[in-house]
Design a protein around this motif. Structure first.
Motif, mmCIF file in Angstrom:
data_model
loop_
_atom_site.group_PDB
_atom_site.id
_atom_site.type_symbol
_atom_site.label_atom_id
_atom_site.label_comp_id
_atom_site.label_asym_id
_atom_site.label_seq_id
_atom_site.Cartn_x
_atom_site.Cartn_y
_atom_site.Cartn_z
ATOM 1 N N ALA A 173 0.800 -1.233 0.000
ATOM 2 C CA ALA A 173 0.000 0.000 0.000
ATOM 3 C C ALA A 173 0.831 1.280 0.000
ATOM 4 C CB ALA A 173 -0.991 -0.008 1.157
ATOM 5 N N PRO A 174 1.862 1.406 0.849
ATOM 6 C CA PRO A 174 2.638 2.657 0.818
ATOM 7 C C PRO A 174 3.265 2.935 -0.552
ATOM 8 C CG PRO A 174 3.125 1.425 2.810
ATOM 9 C CD PRO A 174 2.310 0.519 1.933
ATOM 10 N N ARG A 175 3.690 1.889 -1.234
ATOM 11 C CA ARG A 175 4.287 2.081 -2.561
ATOM 12 C C ARG A 175 3.233 2.504 -3.582
ATOM 13 N NH1 ARG A 175 7.795 4.116 -5.650
ATOM 14 N NH2 ARG A 175 8.432 2.869 -7.412
ATOM 15 N N VAL A 176 2.039 1.922 -3.487
ATOM 16 C CA VAL A 176 0.944 2.305 -4.382
ATOM 17 C C VAL A 176 0.591 3.773 -4.168
ATOM 18 C CG1 VAL A 176 -1.502 1.933 -4.924
ATOM 19 C CG2 VAL A 176 0.012 -0.027 -4.585
ATOM 20 N N ILE A 177 0.501 4.191 -2.900
ATOM 21 C CA ILE A 177 0.195 5.592 -2.578
ATOM 22 C C ILE A 177 1.292 6.505 -3.115
ATOM 23 C CG2 ILE A 177 -0.072 7.238 -0.677
ATOM 24 C CD1 ILE A 177 -1.352 4.819 0.893
ATOM 25 N N GLU A 178 2.530 6.093 -2.961
ATOM 26 C CA GLU A 178 3.656 6.888 -3.467
ATOM 27 C C GLU A 178 3.587 7.030 -4.988
ATOM 28 O OE1 GLU A 178 8.542 6.682 -3.690
ATOM 29 O OE2 GLU A 178 7.441 5.165 -2.570
ATOM 30 N N LEU A 179 3.346 5.916 -5.687
ATOM 31 C CA LEU A 179 3.258 5.968 -7.148
ATOM 32 C C LEU A 179 2.089 6.826 -7.620
ATOM 33 C CD1 LEU A 179 4.085 2.271 -8.031
ATOM 34 C CD2 LEU A 179 5.440 4.294 -8.607
ATOM 35 N N ALA A 180 0.961 6.712 -6.948
ATOM 36 C CA ALA A 180 -0.192 7.545 -7.306
ATOM 37 C C ALA A 180 0.167 9.017 -7.167
ATOM 38 C CB ALA A 180 -1.396 7.194 -6.431
ATOM 39 N N HIS A 197 2.243 10.550 -9.877
ATOM 40 C CA HIS A 197 1.520 10.781 -11.131
ATOM 41 C C HIS A 197 0.326 11.717 -10.949
ATOM 42 C CE1 HIS A 197 3.920 7.930 -13.389
ATOM 43 N NE2 HIS A 197 3.929 7.204 -12.288
ATOM 44 N N GLY A 198 0.252 12.357 -9.777
ATOM 45 C CA GLY A 198 -0.815 13.332 -9.535
ATOM 46 C C GLY A 198 -2.184 12.703 -9.362
ATOM 47 N N LEU A 199 -2.248 11.445 -8.920
ATOM 48 C CA LEU A 199 -3.511 10.733 -8.786
ATOM 49 C C LEU A 199 -3.939 10.610 -7.327
ATOM 50 C CD1 LEU A 199 -2.693 7.781 -11.207
ATOM 51 C CD2 LEU A 199 -4.062 9.813 -11.709
ATOM 52 N N LEU A 200 -5.241 10.617 -7.098
ATOM 53 C CA LEU A 200 -5.783 10.311 -5.778
ATOM 54 C C LEU A 200 -5.666 8.812 -5.559
ATOM 55 C CD1 LEU A 200 -9.161 12.257 -5.942
ATOM 56 C CD2 LEU A 200 -7.083 12.970 -4.780
ATOM 57 N N HIS A 257 -6.059 9.441 -0.186
ATOM 58 C CA HIS A 257 -4.738 10.067 -0.145
ATOM 59 C C HIS A 257 -4.663 11.029 -1.327
ATOM 60 C CE1 HIS A 257 -3.344 7.231 2.895
ATOM 61 N NE2 HIS A 257 -4.061 6.345 2.240
ATOM 62 N N VAL A 258 -4.473 12.309 -1.029
ATOM 63 C CA VAL A 258 -4.473 13.367 -2.042
ATOM 64 C C VAL A 258 -3.045 13.865 -2.216
ATOM 65 C CG1 VAL A 258 -5.411 15.633 -2.660
ATOM 66 C CG2 VAL A 258 -6.782 14.050 -1.265
ATOM 67 N N PRO A 259 -2.521 13.845 -3.445
ATOM 68 C CA PRO A 259 -1.158 14.347 -3.639
ATOM 69 C C PRO A 259 -1.091 15.850 -3.414
ATOM 70 C CG PRO A 259 -2.164 13.859 -5.749
ATOM 71 C CD PRO A 259 -3.133 13.407 -4.682
ATOM 72 N N SER A 260 0.032 16.304 -2.874
ATOM 73 C CA SER A 260 0.202 17.746 -2.719
ATOM 74 C C SER A 260 0.351 18.365 -4.104
ATOM 75 C CB SER A 260 1.426 18.056 -1.855
ATOM 76 O OG SER A 260 2.601 17.659 -2.520
ATOM 77 N N ILE A 261 0.165 19.651 -4.200
ATOM 78 C CA ILE A 261 0.225 20.347 -5.498
ATOM 79 C C ILE A 261 1.589 20.165 -6.142
ATOM 80 C CG2 ILE A 261 0.183 22.627 -6.590
ATOM 81 C CD1 ILE A 261 -1.947 23.381 -4.488
ATOM 82 N N THR A 262 2.633 20.141 -5.333
ATOM 83 C CA THR A 262 3.983 20.039 -5.884
ATOM 84 C C THR A 262 4.474 18.605 -5.995
ATOM 85 O OG1 THR A 262 4.946 20.310 -3.687
ATOM 86 C CG2 THR A 262 4.654 22.308 -5.016
ATOM 87 N N ARG A 310 8.040 14.746 -7.768
ATOM 88 C CA ARG A 310 8.090 13.301 -7.547
ATOM 89 C C ARG A 310 8.163 12.936 -6.074
ATOM 90 N NH1 ARG A 310 5.910 12.323 -12.071
ATOM 91 N NH2 ARG A 310 7.220 12.183 -13.870
ATOM 92 N N ARG A 311 7.312 13.584 -5.283
ATOM 93 C CA ARG A 311 7.196 13.261 -3.858
ATOM 94 C C ARG A 311 5.917 12.478 -3.613
ATOM 95 N NH1 ARG A 311 8.225 19.072 -1.085
ATOM 96 N NH2 ARG A 311 10.408 19.296 -1.622
ATOM 97 N N PRO A 312 5.890 11.666 -2.539
ATOM 98 C CA PRO A 312 4.637 10.969 -2.200
ATOM 99 C C PRO A 312 3.597 11.959 -1.683
ATOM 100 C CG PRO A 312 6.343 10.507 -0.575
ATOM 101 C CD PRO A 312 6.980 11.308 -1.680
ATOM 102 N N PRO A 313 2.316 11.580 -1.695
ATOM 103 C CA PRO A 313 1.260 12.471 -1.215
ATOM 104 C C PRO A 313 1.467 12.869 0.239
ATOM 105 C CG PRO A 313 0.348 10.421 -2.062
ATOM 106 C CD PRO A 313 1.830 10.299 -2.102
ATOM 107 N N ARG A 314 0.997 14.061 0.597
ATOM 108 C CA ARG A 314 1.137 14.551 1.967
ATOM 109 C C ARG A 314 -0.197 14.716 2.672
ATOM 110 N NH1 ARG A 314 5.883 19.069 1.883
ATOM 111 N NH2 ARG A 314 7.462 17.715 1.015
#
Length: 59
Positions: A14-21, A24-27, A37-42, A47-51
Motif C-alpha cells: 500500500a505505501p508504494r501504491v500511494i507513493e506511485l499515485a 503521477h498526480g492521482l488520488l 490520499h491526495v497528492p500535494s500540489i507540488t 516526484r514526492r509521495p502524497p502529503r
C-alpha cells in the motif's frame, strides 16, 4: 484504476501504491481504511509521495 492486493501484503504494498499515485498526480482511495490520499500540489512535479489524506465518515 483498481489495485487489488493480498491482505497479508497490504502493509508492504500500500505505501508504494500511494507513493506511485502521488508521483503521477492521482488520488488514492483505501477502501478498507476509508481514506483518500491526495497528492500535494507540488508532489507530481517534484516526484514526492502524497502529503494529505482525507478520512471518510459515515453519516
Amino acid at each position: 484504476m483498481l489495485m487489488p492486493m493480498q491482505w497479508g501484503r497490504a502493509a508492504e504494498v500500500a505505501p508504494r501504491v500511494i507513493e506511485l499515485a502521488g508521483q503521477h498526480g492521482l488520488l488514492c482511495f483505501d477502501s478498507q481504511a476509508k481514506v483518500v490520499h491526495v497528492p500535494s500540489i507540488t508532489s507530481h512535479a517534484q516526484r514526492r509521495p502524497p502529503r494529505h489524506s482525507i478520512r471518510a465518515t459515515e453519516s
